[in-house]
Design a protein around this motif. Sequence first.
Motif, PDB file in Angstrom:
ATOM      1  N   ILE A 222      14.691  10.032 -15.087  1.00 19.92           N
ATOM      2  CA  ILE A 222      13.586  10.648 -14.347  1.00 19.92           C
ATOM      3  C   ILE A 222      13.107  11.853 -15.154  1.00 19.92           C
ATOM      4  O   ILE A 222      13.855  12.814 -15.348  1.00 19.92           O
ATOM      5  CB  ILE A 222      14.014  11.095 -12.921  1.00 19.92           C
ATOM      6  N   ASP A 223      11.870  11.762 -15.618  1.00 17.02           N
ATOM      7  CA  ASP A 223      11.275  12.791 -16.483  1.00 17.02           C
ATOM      8  C   ASP A 223      10.658  13.891 -15.624  1.00 17.02           C
ATOM      9  O   ASP A 223      10.290  13.652 -14.478  1.00 17.02           O
ATOM     10  CB  ASP A 223      10.186  12.121 -17.333  1.00 17.02           C
ATOM     11  N   ASP A 224      10.527  15.072 -16.197  1.00 15.15           N
ATOM     12  CA  ASP A 224       9.855  16.196 -15.528  1.00 15.15           C
ATOM     13  C   ASP A 224      10.432  16.409 -14.127  1.00 15.15           C
ATOM     14  O   ASP A 224       9.699  16.700 -13.173  1.00 15.15           O
ATOM     15  CB  ASP A 224       8.335  15.946 -15.424  1.00 15.15           C
ATOM     16  N   TYR A 225      11.751  16.251 -14.017  1.00 18.50           N
ATOM     17  CA  TYR A 225      12.399  16.336 -12.712  1.00 18.50           C
ATOM     18  C   TYR A 225      12.140  17.702 -12.074  1.00 18.50           C
ATOM     19  O   TYR A 225      12.274  18.738 -12.718  1.00 18.50           O
ATOM     20  CB  TYR A 225      13.915  16.117 -12.841  1.00 18.50           C
TER      21      TYR A 225
ATOM     22  N   ALA B 116      17.965  19.387 -20.278  1.00 18.50           N
ATOM     23  CA  ALA B 116      16.986  20.472 -20.121  1.00 18.50           C
ATOM     24  C   ALA B 116      15.905  20.268 -21.172  1.00 18.50           C
ATOM     25  O   ALA B 116      16.197  20.178 -22.367  1.00 18.50           O
ATOM     26  CB  ALA B 116      17.654  21.825 -20.278  1.00 18.50           C
ATOM     27  N   GLU B 117      14.659  20.168 -20.724  1.00 21.23           N
ATOM     28  CA  GLU B 117      13.516  19.939 -21.622  1.00 21.23           C
ATOM     29  C   GLU B 117      12.921  21.263 -22.086  1.00 21.23           C
ATOM     30  O   GLU B 117      12.957  22.249 -21.352  1.00 21.23           O
ATOM     31  CB  GLU B 117      12.358  19.272 -20.874  1.00 21.23           C
ATOM     32  N   GLY B 118      12.338  21.260 -23.250  1.00 23.80           N
ATOM     33  CA  GLY B 118      11.539  22.403 -23.691  1.00 23.80           C
ATOM     34  C   GLY B 118      12.344  23.659 -23.988  1.00 23.80           C
ATOM     35  O   GLY B 118      11.884  24.772 -23.724  1.00 23.80           O
TER      36      GLY B 118
HETATM   37 MG    MG Z   1       9.183  15.691 -19.609  1.00 20.60          MG
END
Ligand code: MG
Length: 277
Positions: free
Chosen positions: A178-181, A235-237
Amino acid sequence: ALASRRHNGFAFGSEVADQPRHEHLTLIGDMRTAMAENEFVPFFQPKLELVSGQIVGAEALLRWQHPTRGLVPPGTFIPFAEQTGFIREITPWLLATIIQQSAEWHRAGLSLVTSINISTLDLTGRQLVIETGRLLREHGLPPDLICLEITESALMDDPEVALRHLGELAALGVKLSIDDYGSGQASLGYVQRLPVHELKIDRAFVDKVDCRGKSAAIIRSTILLCEELGLSVVAEGVETDAELDWLKRNRCGLVQGYRIAKPMPAAMFRQWLADRP
Ligand code: MG
Ligand code: C2E
Ligand code: MG
Ligand code: MG
């Protein structure tokens, strides 16, 4: 509304509704040519496992190497491709490219999970399920070396149909993420109902997380949730040392971001991996 960017006399942006019809057709024609001419290029951004210090995977992020406009980021053409249905041609092509690339890495002895982003329209029919199964068999790739990243909004159109197709994809053995959770709605309901393997915490929460406050609480509780459910957490970004240190201290499993590496072409990614100590 965002202003459309105009180049060579036609609009190039995500505000499809604002653009005259002939401009849509021009851009669709351009995208079709782009596919035939191999102007679409997947870049790869590494995923780092904090506890081992190993690169365990990479996310494929599409770029358009345009003959006159240079390197076009996905934010400018993916929304358009989604709104016009052209994404139905892009995703199967990208999937074939990525599975082939991944099989090559696998034969070279690299143990990497490669992720690709999929869209709402990819889940309305069974094409993606059929294609994925066929390509995995054709290339002899272990299914769990492929991960499909889904944004929560991708599930919203017709959740029942999307859920069924995702279930079938999971049954093939590919991983689901699940992206951008945290940035969408109904996320926990989907986590409960889907055979999900991973949650990716939206970049907005990771940004300046070291400053404590709400983001820190949200990330900590997501890490705990993933521990309880046996899911991977990314953790993205991640951009700064402070963010990375905070995530390590709070036992976040995986990180991705400019602090580790920016997305890069396949050959450069291989070289980057080889150069790591
Ligand atoms: Mg994302
Ligand atoms: P995403 O899947 O959430 O991908 C993460 C985005 O954040 C990527 O932008 C990546 O380059 C960027 N990013 C990574 N680390 C950092 C960082 O430390 N700081 C900042 N500021 N940004 C970072 P990109 O490549 O421009 O892609 C944007 C979005 O476009 C993706 O978000 C995804 O939703 C979509 N997208 C990209 N490639 C594809 C594709 O092949 N198919 C589909 N359907 N969507 C795609
Ligand atoms: Mg993604
Ligand atoms: Mg996104």
